[in-house]
Design an enzyme around this catalytic site. Structure first.
Site, short mmCIF file in Angstrom:
data_model
loop_
_atom_site.label_atom_id
_atom_site.label_comp_id
_atom_site.label_asym_id
_atom_site.label_seq_id
_atom_site.Cartn_x
_atom_site.Cartn_y
_atom_site.Cartn_z
N LYS A 9 0.82 -1.22 0.00
CA LYS A 9 0.00 0.00 0.00
C LYS A 9 0.86 1.28 0.00
CE LYS A 9 -3.94 -2.25 2.31
NZ LYS A 9 -4.85 -2.22 3.49
N TYR A 49 -12.59 -2.00 -2.82
CA TYR A 49 -13.03 -2.04 -1.43
C TYR A 49 -14.55 -1.81 -1.30
CZ TYR A 49 -8.36 -2.31 0.71
OH TYR A 49 -7.12 -2.73 1.13
N PHE A 57 -15.12 4.65 7.62
CA PHE A 57 -13.76 4.95 7.15
C PHE A 57 -13.60 4.85 5.63
CE2 PHE A 57 -13.77 0.43 8.48
CZ PHE A 57 -13.35 -0.19 7.32
N ARG A 85 -2.26 -14.17 4.75
CA ARG A 85 -3.01 -13.51 5.83
C ARG A 85 -2.24 -13.65 7.15
NH1 ARG A 85 -7.20 -10.06 4.46
NH2 ARG A 85 -7.97 -10.38 6.57
N ARG A 102 2.66 -6.41 9.31
CA ARG A 102 1.98 -5.26 9.92
C ARG A 102 2.56 -4.90 11.28
NH1 ARG A 102 -4.05 -6.93 7.76
NH2 ARG A 102 -4.13 -5.54 5.95
N ASN A 112 -1.81 0.34 6.89
CA ASN A 112 -1.30 -0.92 7.42
C ASN A 112 -0.49 -1.72 6.40
OD1 ASN A 112 -3.42 -1.74 5.88
ND2 ASN A 112 -4.58 -2.69 7.54
N HIS A 115 -2.23 -5.45 1.66
CA HIS A 115 -3.52 -6.12 1.49
C HIS A 115 -3.25 -7.55 1.06
CE1 HIS A 115 -7.30 -7.53 -0.25
NE2 HIS A 115 -6.59 -7.91 -1.28
N GLU A 126 -9.46 -10.84 -7.91
CA GLU A 126 -8.52 -9.72 -7.79
C GLU A 126 -7.34 -9.88 -8.75
OE1 GLU A 126 -7.75 -9.68 -3.53
OE2 GLU A 126 -9.80 -9.05 -3.10
P1 ATP Z 1 -7.19 -5.74 3.46
O1 ATP Z 1 -8.59 -5.97 2.93
O2 ATP Z 1 -6.60 -4.44 3.01
O3 ATP Z 1 -6.31 -6.93 3.21
P2 ATP Z 1 -8.06 -6.53 6.10
O4 ATP Z 1 -8.78 -7.64 5.39
O5 ATP Z 1 -7.10 -6.90 7.19
O6 ATP Z 1 -7.27 -5.62 5.06
P3 ATP Z 1 -10.55 -5.04 6.17
O7 ATP Z 1 -11.49 -5.11 7.33
O8 ATP Z 1 -10.90 -5.75 4.91
O9 ATP Z 1 -9.10 -5.51 6.72
O10 ATP Z 1 -10.30 -3.49 5.88
C1 ATP Z 1 -9.76 -3.07 4.65
C2 ATP Z 1 -8.82 -1.93 4.91
O11 ATP Z 1 -9.55 -0.79 5.36
C3 ATP Z 1 -7.79 -2.18 6.01
O12 ATP Z 1 -6.67 -2.93 5.61
C4 ATP Z 1 -7.41 -0.76 6.38
O13 ATP Z 1 -6.50 -0.17 5.44
C5 ATP Z 1 -8.78 -0.06 6.31
N1 ATP Z 1 -9.48 -0.09 7.61
C6 ATP Z 1 -10.05 -1.17 8.19
N2 ATP Z 1 -10.61 -0.84 9.37
C7 ATP Z 1 -10.37 0.50 9.55
C8 ATP Z 1 -10.70 1.46 10.56
N3 ATP Z 1 -11.38 1.10 11.64
N4 ATP Z 1 -10.28 2.74 10.38
C9 ATP Z 1 -9.62 3.10 9.27
N5 ATP Z 1 -9.28 2.27 8.27
C10 ATP Z 1 -9.65 0.97 8.40
MG MG Z 2 -10.06 -7.29 3.70
#
Ligand code: ATP
Ligand code: MG
Length: 138
Positions: A9, A49, A57, A85, A102, A112, A115, A126
């Site tokens: 990212k 997303y 958010f 993961r 992370r 973070n 992805h 994807e």
């Molecule tokens: P990713 O989908 O990016 O692999 P993830 O599966 O661990 O991450 P998700 O819940 O799918 O987490 O959230 C997607 C992304 O949205 C997160 O990786 C982060 O960048 C952002 N995000 C998630 N939760 C929050 C939050 N509470 N506040 C701000 N940004 C958030």
């Molecule tokens: Mg995710």
């Protein structure tokens, strides 16, 4: 062999730590079989997303994901989706285990660093969205 889709990212490309992230990926026996640096368009980020479009958010997330270059990747290895993961660690770095990407690199729950696909089905969707077949050399 199993495949997953990864994004390094903007917070990570900005800090010049894509090499360190790739090193962690490779040390954990995942192979980077395709990789390119791109800018996500607003629509690409929103589409990618879209599952989070009702979340508070969401707008911030789209601004962040389009704030600079990302590196999109295809990773190959046994149980690639779950393995990556595990290597990534928890979404919020405060909850991420030692040794994860992370834990080492993420700045906060939004910025973070990486992805990873959350299912084989989504990995295929994807990968097909971001890569042509002839860009993937397994
Ligand atoms: P990713 O989908 O990016 O692999 P993830 O599966 O661990 O991450 P998700 O819940 O799918 O987490 O959230 C997607 C992304 O949205 C997160 O990786 C982060 O960048 C952002 N995000 C998630 N939760 C929050 C939050 N509470 N506040 C701000 N940004 C958030
Ligand atoms: Mg995710």
């Amino acid at each position: 062999m199993d495949k997953t889709f990864s994004i390094i990212k903007p917070d990570a490309t900005k800090r010049n730590i894509t090499g360190d992230i790739n090193k962690i990926i490779e040390e954990n026996n995942l192979r980077i079989i395709a990789q390119k640096r791109i800018l996500l368009s607003n629509n690409q980020a929103k589409n990618f997303y879209s599952i989070h479009k009702e979340k508070p958010f969401f707008n911030e997330l789209i601004n962040y994901m389009t704030s600079g270059p990302v590196v999109v990747q295809v990773l190959e290895g046994k149980n690639a989706v779950q393995k990556y993961r595990d290597i990534m660690g928890a979404t919020n770095p405060d909850n991420a285990k030692d040794g994860t990407i992370r834990k080492k690199h993420a700045l906060n729950v939004q910025e973070n660093s990486v992805h990873g696909s959350d299912s084989d089905e989504n990995a295929k969707i994807e990968i097909d969205f971001f890569f042509q077949k002839d860009e993937i050399i397994g």
